[in-house]
Enzyme design. Structure first.
Site, PDB file in Angstrom:
ATOM      1  N   ARG A 196     -39.255 -14.839 -14.129  1.00  0.00           N
ATOM      2  CA  ARG A 196     -40.637 -14.722 -14.608  1.00  0.00           C
ATOM      3  C   ARG A 196     -40.906 -13.328 -15.183  1.00  0.00           C
ATOM      4  O   ARG A 196     -40.069 -12.451 -15.113  1.00  0.00           O
ATOM      5  CB  ARG A 196     -41.598 -14.978 -13.439  1.00  0.00           C
ATOM      6  CG  ARG A 196     -41.358 -16.307 -12.765  1.00  0.00           C
ATOM      7  CD  ARG A 196     -42.442 -16.661 -11.796  1.00  0.00           C
ATOM      8  NE  ARG A 196     -42.276 -16.066 -10.479  1.00  0.00           N
ATOM      9  CZ  ARG A 196     -41.572 -16.618  -9.485  1.00  0.00           C
ATOM     10  NH1 ARG A 196     -40.932 -17.745  -9.671  1.00  0.00           N
ATOM     11  NH2 ARG A 196     -41.491 -16.040  -8.306  1.00  0.00           N
ATOM     12  N   CYS A 230      -9.000  -9.158 -25.056  1.00  0.00           N
ATOM     13  CA  CYS A 230      -8.417 -10.500 -24.871  1.00  0.00           C
ATOM     14  C   CYS A 230      -7.278 -10.737 -25.854  1.00  0.00           C
ATOM     15  O   CYS A 230      -7.225 -10.159 -26.941  1.00  0.00           O
ATOM     16  CB  CYS A 230      -9.484 -11.567 -25.001  1.00  0.00           C
ATOM     17  SG  CYS A 230     -10.057 -11.835 -26.670  1.00  0.00           S
ATOM     18  N   THR A 287     -27.024 -19.545   7.851  1.00  0.00           N
ATOM     19  CA  THR A 287     -26.166 -19.602   9.043  1.00  0.00           C
ATOM     20  C   THR A 287     -24.833 -20.266   8.715  1.00  0.00           C
ATOM     21  O   THR A 287     -23.777 -19.793   9.148  1.00  0.00           O
ATOM     22  CB  THR A 287     -26.887 -20.370  10.180  1.00  0.00           C
ATOM     23  OG1 THR A 287     -28.149 -19.757  10.399  1.00  0.00           O
ATOM     24  CG2 THR A 287     -26.076 -20.356  11.458  1.00  0.00           C
ATOM     25  N   GLU A 294     -30.641 -18.429  -1.482  1.00  0.00           N
ATOM     26  CA  GLU A 294     -32.018 -18.015  -1.166  1.00  0.00           C
ATOM     27  C   GLU A 294     -32.593 -18.722   0.057  1.00  0.00           C
ATOM     28  O   GLU A 294     -33.797 -18.745   0.244  1.00  0.00           O
ATOM     29  CB  GLU A 294     -32.912 -18.226  -2.399  1.00  0.00           C
ATOM     30  CG  GLU A 294     -32.522 -17.338  -3.577  1.00  0.00           C
ATOM     31  CD  GLU A 294     -33.710 -16.869  -4.395  1.00  0.00           C
ATOM     32  OE1 GLU A 294     -34.826 -16.748  -3.874  1.00  0.00           O
ATOM     33  OE2 GLU A 294     -33.508 -16.617  -5.597  1.00  0.00           O
ATOM     34  N   GLY A 306     -32.818 -21.771   3.497  1.00  0.00           N
ATOM     35  CA  GLY A 306     -33.359 -20.979   4.597  1.00  0.00           C
ATOM     36  C   GLY A 306     -32.335 -20.686   5.683  1.00  0.00           C
ATOM     37  O   GLY A 306     -31.123 -20.618   5.407  1.00  0.00           O
ATOM     38  N   GLU A 366     -16.006  -5.886 -27.731  1.00  0.00           N
ATOM     39  CA  GLU A 366     -15.222  -5.137 -28.724  1.00  0.00           C
ATOM     40  C   GLU A 366     -15.639  -5.542 -30.139  1.00  0.00           C
ATOM     41  O   GLU A 366     -15.726  -4.711 -31.048  1.00  0.00           O
ATOM     42  CB  GLU A 366     -13.712  -5.416 -28.558  1.00  0.00           C
ATOM     43  CG  GLU A 366     -13.129  -4.948 -27.239  1.00  0.00           C
ATOM     44  CD  GLU A 366     -13.165  -6.038 -26.172  1.00  0.00           C
ATOM     45  OE1 GLU A 366     -14.149  -6.814 -26.137  1.00  0.00           O
ATOM     46  OE2 GLU A 366     -12.233  -6.097 -25.357  1.00  0.00           O
ATOM     47  N   TRP A 416     -46.493 -14.361   1.943  1.00  0.00           N
ATOM     48  CA  TRP A 416     -45.349 -13.601   1.509  1.00  0.00           C
ATOM     49  C   TRP A 416     -44.994 -12.607   2.612  1.00  0.00           C
ATOM     50  O   TRP A 416     -45.833 -11.794   2.983  1.00  0.00           O
ATOM     51  CB  TRP A 416     -45.627 -12.834   0.206  1.00  0.00           C
ATOM     52  CG  TRP A 416     -45.900 -13.747  -0.958  1.00  0.00           C
ATOM     53  CD1 TRP A 416     -47.077 -13.954  -1.568  1.00  0.00           C
ATOM     54  CD2 TRP A 416     -44.947 -14.560  -1.656  1.00  0.00           C
ATOM     55  NE1 TRP A 416     -46.945 -14.829  -2.618  1.00  0.00           N
ATOM     56  CE2 TRP A 416     -45.636 -15.218  -2.690  1.00  0.00           C
ATOM     57  CE3 TRP A 416     -43.575 -14.785  -1.521  1.00  0.00           C
ATOM     58  CZ2 TRP A 416     -45.017 -16.097  -3.573  1.00  0.00           C
ATOM     59  CZ3 TRP A 416     -42.970 -15.668  -2.400  1.00  0.00           C
ATOM     60  CH2 TRP A 416     -43.687 -16.302  -3.419  1.00  0.00           C
ATOM     61  N   ASP A 468     -41.532 -25.092   0.971  1.00  0.00           N
ATOM     62  CA  ASP A 468     -42.075 -24.041   0.091  1.00  0.00           C
ATOM     63  C   ASP A 468     -42.338 -24.525  -1.336  1.00  0.00           C
ATOM     64  O   ASP A 468     -43.063 -23.869  -2.073  1.00  0.00           O
ATOM     65  CB  ASP A 468     -41.096 -22.853  -0.005  1.00  0.00           C
ATOM     66  CG  ASP A 468     -40.877 -22.173   1.327  1.00  0.00           C
ATOM     67  OD1 ASP A 468     -41.532 -22.579   2.298  1.00  0.00           O
ATOM     68  OD2 ASP A 468     -40.053 -21.249   1.382  1.00  0.00           O
ATOM     69  N   SER A 479     -43.965 -18.818   4.875  1.00  0.00           N
ATOM     70  CA  SER A 479     -43.166 -17.605   4.632  1.00  0.00           C
ATOM     71  C   SER A 479     -43.706 -16.782   3.464  1.00  0.00           C
ATOM     72  O   SER A 479     -43.135 -15.761   3.099  1.00  0.00           O
ATOM     73  CB  SER A 479     -41.703 -17.970   4.399  1.00  0.00           C
ATOM     74  OG  SER A 479     -41.580 -18.747   3.240  1.00  0.00           O
TER      75      SER A 479
HETATM   76  N1  NAP Z   1     -38.213 -15.511   4.168  1.00  0.00           N
HETATM   77  C1  NAP Z   1     -37.290 -15.983   3.386  1.00  0.00           C
HETATM   78  O1  NAP Z   1     -36.534 -15.247   2.737  1.00  0.00           O
HETATM   79  C2  NAP Z   1     -37.112 -17.466   3.256  1.00  0.00           C
HETATM   80  C3  NAP Z   1     -36.318 -17.966   2.217  1.00  0.00           C
HETATM   81  C4  NAP Z   1     -36.113 -19.329   2.153  1.00  0.00           C
HETATM   82  C5  NAP Z   1     -36.692 -20.173   3.084  1.00  0.00           C
HETATM   83  N2  NAP Z   1     -37.478 -19.637   4.059  1.00  0.00           N
HETATM   84  C6  NAP Z   1     -38.077 -20.505   5.068  1.00  0.00           C
HETATM   85  O2  NAP Z   1     -37.042 -21.179   5.741  1.00  0.00           O
HETATM   86  C7  NAP Z   1     -37.505 -22.445   6.148  1.00  0.00           C
HETATM   87  C8  NAP Z   1     -36.406 -23.454   5.905  1.00  0.00           C
HETATM   88  O3  NAP Z   1     -35.240 -23.091   6.623  1.00  0.00           O
HETATM   89  P1  NAP Z   1     -34.471 -24.195   7.451  1.00  0.00           P
HETATM   90  O4  NAP Z   1     -33.398 -23.536   8.198  1.00  0.00           O
HETATM   91  O5  NAP Z   1     -35.479 -24.983   8.213  1.00  0.00           O
HETATM   92  O6  NAP Z   1     -33.928 -25.181   6.329  1.00  0.00           O
HETATM   93  P2  NAP Z   1     -32.981 -24.944   5.055  1.00  0.00           P
HETATM   94  O7  NAP Z   1     -31.924 -23.979   5.423  1.00  0.00           O
HETATM   95  O8  NAP Z   1     -33.819 -24.651   3.873  1.00  0.00           O
HETATM   96  O9  NAP Z   1     -32.399 -26.397   4.856  1.00  0.00           O
HETATM   97  C9  NAP Z   1     -31.613 -26.950   5.860  1.00  0.00           C
HETATM   98  C10 NAP Z   1     -31.201 -28.337   5.479  1.00  0.00           C
HETATM   99  O10 NAP Z   1     -30.282 -28.269   4.401  1.00  0.00           O
HETATM  100  C11 NAP Z   1     -29.401 -29.371   4.514  1.00  0.00           C
HETATM  101  N3  NAP Z   1     -28.009 -28.922   4.440  1.00  0.00           N
HETATM  102  C12 NAP Z   1     -27.059 -29.540   3.709  1.00  0.00           C
HETATM  103  N4  NAP Z   1     -25.880 -28.970   3.898  1.00  0.00           N
HETATM  104  C13 NAP Z   1     -26.054 -27.978   4.781  1.00  0.00           C
HETATM  105  C14 NAP Z   1     -25.162 -27.044   5.369  1.00  0.00           C
HETATM  106  N5  NAP Z   1     -23.863 -27.022   5.087  1.00  0.00           N
HETATM  107  N6  NAP Z   1     -25.653 -26.168   6.255  1.00  0.00           N
HETATM  108  C15 NAP Z   1     -26.962 -26.183   6.566  1.00  0.00           C
HETATM  109  N7  NAP Z   1     -27.860 -27.046   6.045  1.00  0.00           N
HETATM  110  C16 NAP Z   1     -27.413 -27.949   5.151  1.00  0.00           C
HETATM  111  C17 NAP Z   1     -29.641 -30.020   5.873  1.00  0.00           C
HETATM  112  O11 NAP Z   1     -30.372 -31.215   5.692  1.00  0.00           O
HETATM  113  P3  NAP Z   1     -29.523 -32.567   5.353  1.00  0.00           P
HETATM  114  O12 NAP Z   1     -28.471 -32.688   6.429  1.00  0.00           O
HETATM  115  O13 NAP Z   1     -30.534 -33.657   5.359  1.00  0.00           O
HETATM  116  O14 NAP Z   1     -28.921 -32.330   4.042  1.00  0.00           O
HETATM  117  C18 NAP Z   1     -30.485 -29.018   6.612  1.00  0.00           C
HETATM  118  O15 NAP Z   1     -31.382 -29.600   7.515  1.00  0.00           O
HETATM  119  C19 NAP Z   1     -38.765 -22.742   5.370  1.00  0.00           C
HETATM  120  O16 NAP Z   1     -39.866 -22.772   6.225  1.00  0.00           O
HETATM  121  C20 NAP Z   1     -38.910 -21.587   4.427  1.00  0.00           C
HETATM  122  O17 NAP Z   1     -40.242 -21.157   4.288  1.00  0.00           O
HETATM  123  C21 NAP Z   1     -37.705 -18.310   4.169  1.00  0.00           C
END
Ligand code: NAP
Length: 387
Positions: free
Chosen positions: A223, A90, A320, A313, A315, A59, A186, A216, A184
């Site tokens: 960027r 506000c 999960t 972002e 993994g 505003e 690309w 990664d 991963s």
């Molecule tokens: N294609 C895509 O969009 C994309 C994007 C991102 C990553 N990736 C790929 O995904 C892979 C990694 O995935 P990932 O599942 O192996 O590992 P992640 O999800 O990146 O990391 C998992 C780790 O995070 C920590 N963490 C802490 N708090 C957590 C919680 N509440 N829930 C889950 N994890 C928790 C744990 O280690 P601690 O217990 O030691 O803390 C766990 O082992 C890489 O290879 C990467 O290239 C792909």
């Protein structure tokens, strides 16, 4: 449906204010992005969007522009001054008087807004200040979905103290996010990755898991055409501080250190905590739930930092954990045009018992779909979203 107190011209002007508000999504810090248009009769004399990091408000920006317009400066006022703003003005004085008081000084005749501000310092008080000064002040209550797109994160944080959460995933046609060796780059194409830059710019912060950082070494910054936008907050989940934190880590190299937060378990090794503090990062110790850092506590902490929208972002393990407890507001998936092995990395790990029936698994509402050459971008939301 249009409110009975407003006409078609008002509706058109409110739509312009909405489009102006869209420009500030992700740029206004803890404040919501607001759009404002001021007319003298039917002529637009001022426009404004909330400024970078939140101040001055929309505003004020619009009034400053209008004050320079010859129609505002004319000595004989023949037409009414209408103010169209997406959020209630506000009521609280900060370093400058409140927008409601400034609008009175400015000489507004009518103020039409779309949504009452849930901020406890305003919450209807802004409208009351205007009405007490004899201004015709209307809450139009239209364009609710559009407003949710713009200020959904702000509304959620005000209500639940937690940010709006988007899970962003790039997967192959068969739902794999990386090879079995963890490669991963690309999975998605150039245009999809360009769109990810826009998505990052629309969020206030990015969150990643430990293994994504280890495998990664991502930059996670803005960027190309987005590089002048203030960098986002970055959150890393690393319970035992197992990442070798150093200036070589790209997250540290390409982002502002004071905006990087590392969530660790309570009673984590003090020497490691001191080491990341020395690097200029912010360690935060968090409780565990079922052996993993407690996501609910993490989201409350992130909300308390004024983050309205969080982009998760990866993994797989991180996504999960968010899916398992329904801690997400949307899932953005980019499907690349490739097919990986069946043994490659899945998007999600198991989050319900293996014998769970299909009807028990979450079903989402498709909000948006678009193709980027041979990739598909889709956005799904839980079915119970409300303002
Ligand atoms: N294609 C895509 O969009 C994309 C994007 C991102 C990553 N990736 C790929 O995904 C892979 C990694 O995935 P990932 O599942 O192996 O590992 P992640 O999800 O990146 O990391 C998992 C780790 O995070 C920590 N963490 C802490 N708090 C957590 C919680 N509440 N829930 C889950 N994890 C928790 C744990 O280690 P601690 O217990 O030691 O803390 C766990 O082992 C890489 O290879 C990467 O290239 C792909």
């Amino acid at each position: 449906m249009t409110s009975s107190e407003i006409n078609n011209f008002d509706t058109r002007l409110l739509k312009i204010a909405l489009n102006i508000a869209r420009r500030g999504i992700g740029l206004t810090g803890p404040n919501p992005s607001v759009g404002c248009v001021i007319t003298y009769g039917q002529t637009i004399i001022g426009r404004g969007c909330t400024s970078i990091n939140g101040r001055p408000h929309a505003e004020i920006v619009a009034m400053e522009q209008a004050k320079r317009h010859y129609l505002y400066q004319t000595s004989e006022k023949k037409e009414k001054i209408n103010v169209y703003t997406t959020l209630e003005p506000c009521a609280h004085d900060d370093t400058t008087p409140s927008c409601a008081k400034e609008l009175i000084k400015f000489g507004a005749d009518r103020v039409i807004f779309l949504l009452k501000d849930p901020d406890e310092r305003t919450q209807g008080k802004g409208a009351n200040i205007l009405k007490s000064a004899g201004i015709d002040c209307i809450n139009a209550k239209i364009f609710k979905e559009e407003m949710l797109d713009i200020v959904g994160g702000y509304l959620k944080r005000k209500k639940e103290n937690k940010p709006f959460v988007s899970l962003k995933i790039a997967s192959s046609i068969n739902g794999k996010i990386g090879t079995i060796k963890g490669e991963s780059k690309w999975i998605s194409g150039d245009l999809s990755r360009k769109k990810v830059q826009l998505i990052r710019s629309n969020h206030d912060a990015i969150l990643v898991g430990k293994k994504t950082v280890l495998r990664d070494n991502p930059r996670l910054n803005l960027r190309e055409e987005y590089q002048n936008i203030p960098q986002k907050f970055v959150f890393i989940l690393d319970a035992n501080l197992s990442i070798p934190y150093s200036k070589k880590l790209k997250i540290i190299k390409f982002n502002q250190k004071e905006k990087i937060y590392v969530f660790t378990k309570k009673n984590c090794d003090k020497a490691k905590i001191n080491q990341i503090r020395k690097l200029g990062l912010n360690p935060i110790q968090i409780g565990k739930k079922k052996g993993k850092l407690d996501i609910s506590e993490i989201l409350l902490k992130i909300g308390s930092l004024g983050i309205n929208k969080l982009l998760v972002e990866g993994g797989s393990s991180i996504w999960t954990s968010f899916i398992k407890e329904a801690f997400f507001d949307e899932i953005i998936i980019f499907w690349g045009n490739n097919i990986l092995n069946g043994t490659a990395m899945p998007t999600f790990n198991d989050f319900l018992p293996v014998n769970t029936r299909i009807k028990t698994f979450p079903r989402l509402k498709l909000k948006y779909i678009k193709n980027w050459v041979d990739d598909i971008e889709a956005v799904w939301q839980p079915t119970t979203q409300e303002t």
